[in-house]
Design a protein around this motif. Structure first.
Motif, mmCIF file in Angstrom:
data_model
loop_
_atom_site.group_PDB
_atom_site.id
_atom_site.type_symbol
_atom_site.label_atom_id
_atom_site.label_comp_id
_atom_site.label_asym_id
_atom_site.label_seq_id
_atom_site.Cartn_x
_atom_site.Cartn_y
_atom_site.Cartn_z
ATOM 1 N N MET A 159 -12.997 6.046 17.505
ATOM 2 C CA MET A 159 -13.619 7.212 16.112
ATOM 3 C C MET A 159 -14.548 6.715 15.207
ATOM 4 N N SER A 160 -15.740 6.237 15.647
ATOM 5 C CA SER A 160 -16.947 5.647 15.004
ATOM 6 C C SER A 160 -17.285 7.000 14.117
ATOM 7 N N SER A 161 -17.415 7.786 15.284
ATOM 8 C CA SER A 161 -17.722 9.139 14.433
ATOM 9 C C SER A 161 -17.043 10.212 13.541
ATOM 10 N N GLN A 162 -15.835 10.082 13.410
ATOM 11 C CA GLN A 162 -14.662 10.075 13.073
ATOM 12 C C GLN A 162 -14.522 10.676 11.611
ATOM 13 N N ASN A 163 -15.512 9.436 10.849
ATOM 14 C CA ASN A 163 -14.824 9.697 9.315
ATOM 15 C C ASN A 163 -13.645 9.234 9.241
ATOM 16 N N ILE A 164 -13.094 8.234 9.638
ATOM 17 C CA ILE A 164 -12.113 7.995 9.178
ATOM 18 C C ILE A 164 -12.271 6.016 8.663
ATOM 19 N N VAL A 165 -11.097 5.537 8.130
ATOM 20 C CA VAL A 165 -11.400 4.062 7.147
ATOM 21 C C VAL A 165 -9.868 3.597 8.232
ATOM 22 N N SER A 166 -10.448 2.025 8.679
ATOM 23 C CA SER A 166 -9.352 1.633 9.350
ATOM 24 C C SER A 166 -9.963 0.050 9.670
ATOM 25 N N PHE A 167 -8.561 0.022 9.374
ATOM 26 C CA PHE A 167 -8.467 -1.672 9.171
ATOM 27 C C PHE A 167 -7.476 -2.608 10.747
ATOM 28 N N SER A 168 -8.716 -3.783 11.107
ATOM 29 C CA SER A 168 -7.939 -4.443 12.480
ATOM 30 C C SER A 168 -7.855 -5.333 11.804
ATOM 31 N N ILE A 169 -6.578 -5.969 12.260
ATOM 32 C CA ILE A 169 -6.083 -6.995 11.649
ATOM 33 C C ILE A 169 -6.139 -7.950 12.786
ATOM 34 N N VAL A 170 -7.600 -8.666 12.818
ATOM 35 C CA VAL A 170 -7.949 -9.604 14.203
ATOM 36 C C VAL A 170 -8.354 -10.592 14.281
ATOM 37 N N PRO A 171 -9.295 -11.507 14.758
ATOM 38 C CA PRO A 171 -10.009 -12.352 14.126
ATOM 39 C C PRO A 171 -11.224 -11.649 14.895
ATOM 40 N N ASP A 172 -12.505 -11.141 14.804
ATOM 41 C CA ASP A 172 -13.064 -10.674 15.501
ATOM 42 C C ASP A 172 -13.672 -9.421 14.837
ATOM 43 N N ILE A 173 -14.545 -10.464 13.896
ATOM 44 C CA ILE A 173 -15.894 -9.620 13.245
ATOM 45 C C ILE A 173 -16.504 -8.138 13.694
ATOM 46 N N SER A 174 -16.932 -8.559 15.018
ATOM 47 C CA SER A 174 -17.637 -8.266 15.396
ATOM 48 C C SER A 174 -16.924 -6.674 15.657
ATOM 49 N N ILE A 175 -15.407 -6.196 15.406
ATOM 50 C CA ILE A 175 -15.043 -4.653 15.032
ATOM 51 C C ILE A 175 -15.599 -4.032 14.274
ATOM 52 N N ALA A 176 -16.267 -4.776 13.133
ATOM 53 C CA ALA A 176 -16.080 -4.165 12.146
ATOM 54 C C ALA A 176 -17.535 -3.787 12.101
ATOM 55 N N ASN A 177 -17.532 -2.174 11.255
ATOM 56 C CA ASN A 177 -19.151 -2.168 11.121
ATOM 57 C C ASN A 177 -19.481 -2.061 9.032
ATOM 58 N N GLY A 178 -18.798 -2.126 8.475
ATOM 59 C CA GLY A 178 -18.676 -2.467 6.947
ATOM 60 C C GLY A 178 -18.879 -1.348 6.884
ATOM 61 N N TYR A 182 2.417 -7.876 4.509
ATOM 62 C CA TYR A 182 1.541 -7.375 2.773
ATOM 63 C C TYR A 182 0.631 -7.617 2.160
ATOM 64 N N ASP A 183 -0.315 -8.367 2.603
ATOM 65 C CA ASP A 183 -1.528 -8.139 1.670
ATOM 66 C C ASP A 183 -2.008 -7.231 1.809
ATOM 67 N N LEU A 184 -2.062 -7.180 3.495
ATOM 68 C CA LEU A 184 -3.094 -5.461 3.578
ATOM 69 C C LEU A 184 -2.481 -3.977 2.525
ATOM 70 N N ALA A 185 -0.800 -4.386 3.014
ATOM 71 C CA ALA A 185 -0.475 -3.335 2.179
ATOM 72 C C ALA A 185 -1.055 -3.106 0.942
ATOM 73 N N ASN A 186 -1.471 -4.209 0.276
ATOM 74 C CA ASN A 186 -1.358 -3.843 -1.745
ATOM 75 C C ASN A 186 -3.108 -4.061 -1.263
ATOM 76 N N LEU A 187 -3.941 -4.300 -0.587
ATOM 77 C CA LEU A 187 -5.422 -4.147 -0.710
ATOM 78 C C LEU A 187 -5.635 -2.328 -0.406
ATOM 79 N N ILE A 188 -4.479 -1.800 0.562
ATOM 80 C CA ILE A 188 -5.390 -0.594 0.677
ATOM 81 C C ILE A 188 -4.786 0.063 -0.744
ATOM 82 N N MET A 189 -3.935 -0.108 -0.771
ATOM 83 C CA MET A 189 -2.987 0.515 -2.151
ATOM 84 C C MET A 189 -4.077 0.238 -3.676
ATOM 85 N N LYS A 190 -4.324 -1.149 -4.083
ATOM 86 C CA LYS A 190 -5.681 -0.854 -4.885
ATOM 87 C C LYS A 190 -6.673 0.244 -4.830
ATOM 88 N N VAL A 191 -7.028 -0.211 -3.348
ATOM 89 C CA VAL A 191 -8.287 0.936 -3.152
ATOM 90 C C VAL A 191 -8.184 2.071 -3.839
#
Length: 291
Positions: free
Chosen positions: A95-114, A271-280
């Motif tokens: 989905m990298s080219s589909q212009n959608i924001v994603s959050f992965s709850i995983v301990p692998d920073i290589s998944i993120a493109n920032g 709980y924290d991820l939902a709060n982060l998304i709502m804040k943004v």
């Protein structure tokens, strides 16, 4: 700043969750999702509505990709949230080219493109700090550290070895897919360790713990949060584990009581991820980026 609209006029932010609701990680994933929904429901003074749509990846990357496409193109979600490293990697790549924001709850920073894909997980330093603090409570002379052959587990172990110097640590590496750990168990017994620190993923953790119990090992255990992914909690009764998340106990107690949940694992992630998304999104609305 934008005024708060009437309830029936609020713009809707759709959030698509691709979690593993079947299999070994089901309980932990359900905890995360339910705490996420709890956070959405209990946030006061929202100027936007938030709708959560969940799909089961079953831990299968192909099913995860199908779920992501359905959420994006059929349900028209604005944000994707995901669990499980292999599933998150596959979805993010697809989905990298589909212009959608994603959050992965995983301990692998290589998944993120920032740019539009991010990981939501405590840093390795935070985990190591908590592990060292827990180890400092004991008077251990010799520690058996059993570690999955997995990058984040290995990084956890390396950090502990560097920061904790009060006892000898012998490291035993676990290969993915191995099901017979009797040779490791025999080595641990012969070394007369006074603590077994398990940094082992599922399903190997369950299998190893059962074989330790069958071997009548009486050495104290200390685990990490991988324990929380087990559906066989009786294997770990009475064993403390190091959690890389933390939260106000009052919030955790309230979530557990309201949702009738008897363990804390994963709750603060949701709980924290939902709060982060709502804040943004509330901030985007306040600054007129969302109409």
């Amino acid at each position: 700043k934008a005024e708060t609209p009437k309830e029936n006029e609020k713009p809707v932010v759709k959030i698509g969750a691709i979690f593993q609701f079947t299999g070994e990680a089901a309980e932990a994933n359900n905890n995360i999702l339910r705490a996420f929904q709890y956070s959405l429901d209990n946030k006061g003074d929202k100027k936007l509505k938030y709708e959560l749509i969940a799909e089961d990846s079953t831990g299968n990357p192909i099913k995860g990709i199908s779920a992501a496409k359905k959420l994006k193109y059929v349900d028209n979600v604005d944000v994707l949230i995901m669990t499980m490293v292999n599933v998150s990697k596959a979805i993010t790549k697809e989905m990298s080219s589909q212009n959608i924001v994603s959050f992965s709850i995983v301990p692998d920073i290589s998944i993120a493109n920032g740019k539009n894909s991010f990981t939501f997980y405590p840093t390795n330093d935070m985990f190591v700090s908590r592990a060292v603090s827990e180890l400092n409570k004991g008077n251990y002379k010799s520690i058996a550290m059993i570690v999955s052959n997995y990058v984040n587990a290995y990084e956890y172990a390396r950090g502990i070895e560097e920061k904790y110097t009060l006892s000898d640590i012998t490291k035993y590496l676990i290969q993915d897919g191995v099901r017979d750990f009797r040779s490791i168990i025999e080595k641990v017994k012969k070394q007369n360790h006074d603590l077994i620190l398990m940094i082992v993923r599922m399903p190997e953790s369950d299998i190893l713990m059962k074989q330790f119990k069958d071997a009548d090992i009486n050495i104290p255990f200390l685990g990490v949060e991988y324990f929380g992914f087990s559906n066989h909690k009786k294997l770990y009764e009475g064993i403390p584990y190091i959690d890389s998340t933390t939260g106000e106990q009052a919030i955790l107690d309230d979530i557990m009581q309201k949702l009738n949940i008897n363990n804390e694992f994963g709750l603060m992630y949701g709980y924290d991820l939902a709060n982060l998304i709502m804040k943004v999104y509330e901030e985007l609305y306040n600054n007129n980026y969302i109409q």
